[in-house]
Write a protein that holds these residues in place. Structure first.
Motif, mmCIF file in Angstrom:
data_model
loop_
_atom_site.group_PDB
_atom_site.id
_atom_site.type_symbol
_atom_site.label_atom_id
_atom_site.label_comp_id
_atom_site.label_asym_id
_atom_site.label_seq_id
_atom_site.Cartn_x
_atom_site.Cartn_y
_atom_site.Cartn_z
ATOM 1 N N ILE A 128 -115.574 -15.768 -47.042
ATOM 2 C CA ILE A 128 -116.022 -17.261 -46.962
ATOM 3 C C ILE A 128 -117.252 -16.832 -48.487
ATOM 4 O O ILE A 128 -116.739 -17.471 -50.078
ATOM 5 N N LYS A 129 -116.981 -15.774 -48.829
ATOM 6 C CA LYS A 129 -118.388 -15.343 -49.959
ATOM 7 C C LYS A 129 -117.465 -15.562 -51.390
ATOM 8 O O LYS A 129 -118.025 -15.590 -52.228
ATOM 9 N N GLU A 130 -116.672 -14.679 -51.120
ATOM 10 C CA GLU A 130 -115.883 -14.514 -52.263
ATOM 11 C C GLU A 130 -115.400 -16.392 -52.516
ATOM 12 O O GLU A 130 -115.055 -15.787 -53.904
ATOM 13 N N ASN A 131 -114.844 -17.089 -51.724
ATOM 14 C CA ASN A 131 -114.330 -17.972 -52.044
ATOM 15 C C ASN A 131 -115.764 -18.862 -52.955
ATOM 16 O O ASN A 131 -115.343 -19.589 -53.541
ATOM 17 N N ILE A 132 -116.771 -18.655 -52.404
ATOM 18 C CA ILE A 132 -117.764 -19.543 -52.559
ATOM 19 C C ILE A 132 -118.603 -18.404 -54.592
ATOM 20 O O ILE A 132 -118.025 -19.691 -55.636
ATOM 21 N N HIS A 133 -118.770 -17.673 -54.323
ATOM 22 C CA HIS A 133 -118.847 -16.815 -55.215
ATOM 23 C C HIS A 133 -119.288 -15.158 -54.939
ATOM 24 O O HIS A 133 -120.018 -14.668 -54.006
ATOM 25 N N PRO A 134 -118.457 -13.943 -55.805
ATOM 26 C CA PRO A 134 -118.762 -13.103 -54.730
ATOM 27 C C PRO A 134 -119.962 -11.570 -55.491
ATOM 28 O O PRO A 134 -120.278 -11.540 -54.975
ATOM 29 N N GLN A 135 -120.267 -12.872 -56.463
ATOM 30 C CA GLN A 135 -121.306 -11.612 -57.037
ATOM 31 C C GLN A 135 -122.712 -12.568 -56.616
ATOM 32 O O GLN A 135 -124.261 -11.908 -56.732
ATOM 33 N N LEU A 136 -122.982 -13.500 -56.007
ATOM 34 C CA LEU A 136 -123.951 -14.473 -55.370
ATOM 35 C C LEU A 136 -125.031 -13.758 -54.550
ATOM 36 O O LEU A 136 -124.647 -12.476 -53.547
#
Length: 585
Positions: A431-439
């Protein structure tokens, strides 16, 4: 027969560009294979020659040496085969990567054009599913090594009797004629097979798709697809039976010709050996060379069948790689997106005569929240595609900060835009990678809370590290349509862009959840410019202005309050017809 040669040269150019090493390995294998063929022709005659001289001790030593050379060549051949296998995989991966990069590089309009979509699917099928790369490379290596061997064998045969060369050449000519007709038959067959095979694959993949099982159980579509697949299966089987009968006939003719040719050669060599009292070693060398020559011709014929099939499957790849991208790259760097101006814009999709947009003019200023409304086919999504530079306008001009949109450097320009389209896509990553990997974690949680998905995510065992699919991870999760939409919206918000575009982003949400999201959007976007497209009119209340489209033309561009005063307008009718359905009892 010009087309295969033409395609082959182009494919070789493409493949040499992406993986040069393969061709050097291929030359090494051809050299080893040719040496083994020529060495095999000489081996027996050398031993017999020593025995004819009575040098039996030398014969033993020579036999041991020949066995050593045979073992060495065999090891080198296995090493070459191993290298070829490794580099064929690398070549296949390099070609697939080049194909993917080409598809990404194509103008977006090509990816919505049925012609290019079919070309893309056929290219992928040929490369990935049908093993065309392996077949083409393997058949090419066999043909080249056989040709090199034939040249060496002819030099041996001609020293015995040049008449044997004439017999062999006549055999080659007859073989070429047979192969020519066989190739024509195969080309016709695979041209007919390609679309059938593609449709068969479509029906098979559709029937096996887990997302469509519910529809198959409720409706007759599953049975229809199954019947169509069965029909294509029978058609393919019928075509294969037909072509196999033809191929067997050609193979029989080639085999019969080979046996007749070898019988003539045996007679010619035997008679001359007896009449001229020639040594047995000379007879053995000539016969071995003739047999090897015949084997090489057979190898070429067999490889040629692979080559024909591979060329047909590789043709869509070559055609796709040759499609001109026609990039018009601007040079101006866009630092911030302040104004968007449509100035008398006309647009029609490629290969159509109907204008989707006609004389559209409006201006959006920095920080404004704009809702675009209208009936289906009014041109709402088209405006968004033009702003995203997925298409170029037909007439008029779109200006960003007073500068024509095409003058901006595209990569930098795209960084200022974030969008959620109707057909958004989430990937089999966390889920994190789909939203923004570096966020950062704090920002990630804040955005997810704003869109109303935080609680659902944090209830999962892996939380934000949960993989959005079970296809590649047994611990993956399958979320509802509404939850997936919220993640797509979170992804758009996580991108630091000046313009946020939401094209039907909440279609899977109920009206109350949608209204809640739009209220939070206004808090989150703050200084950002936002464009909303929705059939639900609740988004319009939170916007500064509403752009109303009717049949590709702007009928109104004003605030919600002012538009509601015009009770005969399309906007008033759309809003009031939905508002009464959303009233709570």
């Amino acid at each position: 027969m010009k087309k295969p040669k033409h395609i082959l040269l182009k494919f070789l150019k493409i493949s040499f560009k992406v993986h040069k090493s393969y061709f050097f390995v291929l030359l090494f294998q051809i050299l080893i294979t040719s040496l083994m063929t020529l060495f095999g022709a000489y081996t027996l005659s050398l031993l017999i020659g020593q025995m004819e001289k009575g040098a039996y001790i030398h014969t033993i030593y020579m036999g041991i040496a020949l066995v050593g050379v045979e073992v060495l060549l065999s090891l080198l051949n296995q090493f070459a085969i191993r290298l070829i296998d490794v580099h064929q995989v690398k070549m296949s991966e390099a070609i697939e990567q080049a194909l993917s990069e080409k598809i990404m590089d194509l103008p977006f309009q090509y990816l919505e054009d049925p012609h290019y979509l079919e070309l893309k699917k056929n290219a992928e099928m040929g490369v990935i599913n049908m093993g065309a790369l392996y077949s083409l490379m393997n058949s090419g290596a066999k043909i080249l090594s056989s040709i090199v061997s034939i040249i060496g064998l002819i030099s041996i045969i001609i020293t015995f009797d040049w008449m044997l060369v004439i017999v062999l050449v006549i055999g080659i000519i007859l073989n070429i004629l047979i192969v020519y007709f066989m190739m024509k038959s195969q080309v016709k067959f695979y041209k007919e097979l390609l679309p059938i095979n593609f449709k068969y694959g479509y029906y098979l993949n559709t029937l096996m798709s887990p997302t469509q099982c519910k529809d198959f159980r409720l409706y007759s579509l599953g049975e229809l697809l199954k019947n169509n697949m069965d029909s294509f299966s029978k058609q393919m089987a019928k075509n294969f039976r037909k072509v196999n009968v033809g191929m067997n006939l050609y193979d029989s003719l080639i085999s019969g010709l080979r046996y007749i040719q070898m019988a003539i050669i045996y007679c010619m060599v035997g008679i001359r050996t007896l009449i001229q009292h020639l040594p047995i070693s000379s007879f053995t060398l000539t016969i071995s060379s003739a047999i090897s020559f015949s084997d090489c011709i057979t190898s070429i014929i067999e490889a040629n069948g692979q080559y024909i099939r591979a060329i047909e499957y590789i043709t869509p790849l070559v055609e796709l790689m040759e499609v001109a991208t026609e990039k018009v790259e601007g040079k101006v760097i866009l630092e911030s997106l302040d104004t968007i101006c449509f100035d008398h814009v006309y647009f029609k999709y490629p290969k159509t005569d109907t204008y989707v947009l006609e004389d559209v003019s409006f201006e959006i200023k920095k920080g404004e929240k704009i809702s675009i409304v209208g009936l289906n086919g009014a041109g709402k999504t088209t405006i968004v595609k033009l702003i995203c530079r997925l298409y170029s306008i037909t007439e008029g001009e779109i200006r960003i900060n007073g500068i024509p949109i095409q003058n901006y450097q595209k990569e930098q320009y795209i960084k200022t835009i974030s969008a959620v389209f109707q057909d958004y896509k989430l990937f089999a990553y966390s889920i994190k990678e789909n939203i923004h990997p570096q966020l950062e974690e704090e920002s990630l949680k804040s955005i997810c809370e704003e869109v109303g998905i935080k609680e659902a995510i944090e209830s999962l065992p892996q939380k934000y590290d949960s993989v959005l699919s079970k296809n590649y991870d047994e611990g993956g999760v399958e979320l509802s349509g509404g939850q997936r939409q919220k993640i797509a919206i979170a992804r758009a918000l996580a991108k630091h862009a000046d313009l946020l575009i939401l094209d039907e982003p909440t279609s899977a949400l109920d009206p109350l959840a949608e209204a809640e999201i739009y209220e939070n959007f206004n808090k989150m976007v703050l200084h950002k410019t936002a464009i909303y497209i929705s059939h639900r009119m609740s988004s319009s209340i939170f916007c500064d202005k509403i752009l109303v489209l009717e049949n590709g033309k702007v009928s109104n561009f004003d605030s919600h309050e002012n538009l509601m005063k015009e009770k005969n307008s399309l906007y008033y009718k759309l809003f009031t017809s939905q508002a009464k359905n959303y009233k709570l009892a």
